[in-house]
Design a protein around this motif. Sequence first.
Motif, short mmCIF file in Angstrom:
data_model
loop_
_atom_site.label_atom_id
_atom_site.label_comp_id
_atom_site.label_asym_id
_atom_site.label_seq_id
_atom_site.Cartn_x
_atom_site.Cartn_y
_atom_site.Cartn_z
N SER A 248 1.07 -1.32 -0.08
CA SER A 248 0.17 0.17 0.17
C SER A 248 0.92 1.69 0.48
O SER A 248 0.92 2.44 -0.88
CB SER A 248 -0.80 0.12 1.21
OG SER A 248 -2.22 -0.93 1.11
N LEU A 249 1.90 1.30 0.85
CA LEU A 249 2.82 2.80 0.57
C LEU A 249 3.64 2.46 -0.52
O LEU A 249 3.78 3.77 -0.33
CB LEU A 249 3.62 2.07 1.82
CG LEU A 249 4.83 3.44 2.17
CD1 LEU A 249 3.87 4.39 2.59
CD2 LEU A 249 5.81 2.79 2.98
N SER A 250 3.60 1.44 -1.73
CA SER A 250 4.22 1.69 -2.44
C SER A 250 3.19 2.77 -3.07
O SER A 250 3.57 3.67 -4.02
CB SER A 250 4.48 0.23 -2.99
OG SER A 250 4.88 0.29 -4.81
N ILE A 251 1.84 2.29 -3.60
CA ILE A 251 0.92 2.63 -4.17
C ILE A 251 1.25 4.40 -3.55
O ILE A 251 0.81 5.42 -4.57
CB ILE A 251 -0.25 2.18 -3.99
CG1 ILE A 251 -0.06 0.88 -4.53
CG2 ILE A 251 -1.28 3.16 -5.10
CD1 ILE A 251 -1.13 -0.18 -4.11
N ILE A 252 0.83 4.64 -2.44
CA ILE A 252 0.35 5.92 -2.30
C ILE A 252 1.70 6.98 -2.38
O ILE A 252 1.60 7.75 -2.91
CB ILE A 252 1.03 6.11 -0.76
CG1 ILE A 252 -0.71 4.99 0.15
CG2 ILE A 252 0.28 7.41 0.25
CD1 ILE A 252 -1.14 4.66 1.52
N LEU A 253 3.13 6.97 -2.59
CA LEU A 253 3.97 6.87 -2.78
C LEU A 253 5.05 7.51 -3.96
O LEU A 253 5.15 7.92 -3.94
CB LEU A 253 4.98 7.13 -1.27
CG LEU A 253 5.15 7.20 0.08
CD1 LEU A 253 6.21 6.41 0.65
CD2 LEU A 253 4.71 8.10 0.59
N ARG A 254 4.58 6.12 -4.36
CA ARG A 254 5.56 5.82 -5.54
C ARG A 254 4.44 5.40 -6.88
O ARG A 254 4.56 5.24 -7.90
CB ARG A 254 6.67 4.67 -5.30
CG ARG A 254 7.44 5.37 -5.14
CD ARG A 254 8.39 6.13 -5.03
NE ARG A 254 9.76 6.56 -4.26
CZ ARG A 254 10.33 6.39 -3.82
NH1 ARG A 254 10.63 4.65 -4.66
NH2 ARG A 254 11.26 6.22 -3.04
N GLY A 255 2.89 5.02 -6.66
CA GLY A 255 1.78 4.46 -7.87
C GLY A 255 1.43 5.39 -8.76
O GLY A 255 2.03 6.88 -8.72
N SER A 256 1.99 5.48 -9.51
CA SER A 256 0.89 6.27 -10.78
C SER A 256 -0.45 7.42 -9.82
O SER A 256 -1.30 6.89 -9.60
CB SER A 256 0.78 5.22 -12.02
OG SER A 256 -1.00 4.60 -11.86
#
Length: 220
Positions: A118-126
Amino acid sequence: MKPGSQDQSFSDSRELDCSYDLLTGSESDEDELSAVRRKPERLDRLVDQTNFSRKELQVLYRGFKNECPGGVVNEETFKNIYSQFFPQGDTSMYAHFLFDAFDTHNNGAVSFEDFVLSLSIILRGSVTDKLNWAFNLYDLNKDGCITREEMTDIVQSIYDMMGKYTSPSMKDSAPKDHVDIFFQKMDRNNDGVVTIEEFLETCTKDENIMQSMHLFDHVI
């Protein structure tokens, strides 16, 4: 035996008995072994599944394990950790909604894998990934649309989290006014609910929302 196979066998055995930390690459001491109930997935797999580098995942894992040595966090612990960021307000309800969004398996626990995906989406996702994640957070009963009642609960929890002593002070009607503005913008066919299609269409055409989507791109 092929060269290197002995080392590989040794590595596999350490992973099986949980005596080797897959992310930090270090031996675990005896006390830590007794506390760790779940180990994260292989680092290579998390690198493939997220937008984080190996080094970033190692840093994140150390921090996660420091707060949650058992390898998972339950809702009560999650609330306690989250409350430290907003000491002037009541974070319990918003933290509850946030925990549900991180608890992708709906089992009452957030593992490191759940957290970092989830953190990857929030910080680095499209932008689309971020908006889908936000929609899922607001769609409390996960039925594919956001009702006025759901948005009211979310907005009220955010105002509670920020505290009553903000400057300038907020009117009592502020949460309702915020929800009214949200539905005026998002509910394009005026049927009383906001669908993912309406949400995405409105957000992608709003310059301020689009700018906010990139605020955390370089946090880590």
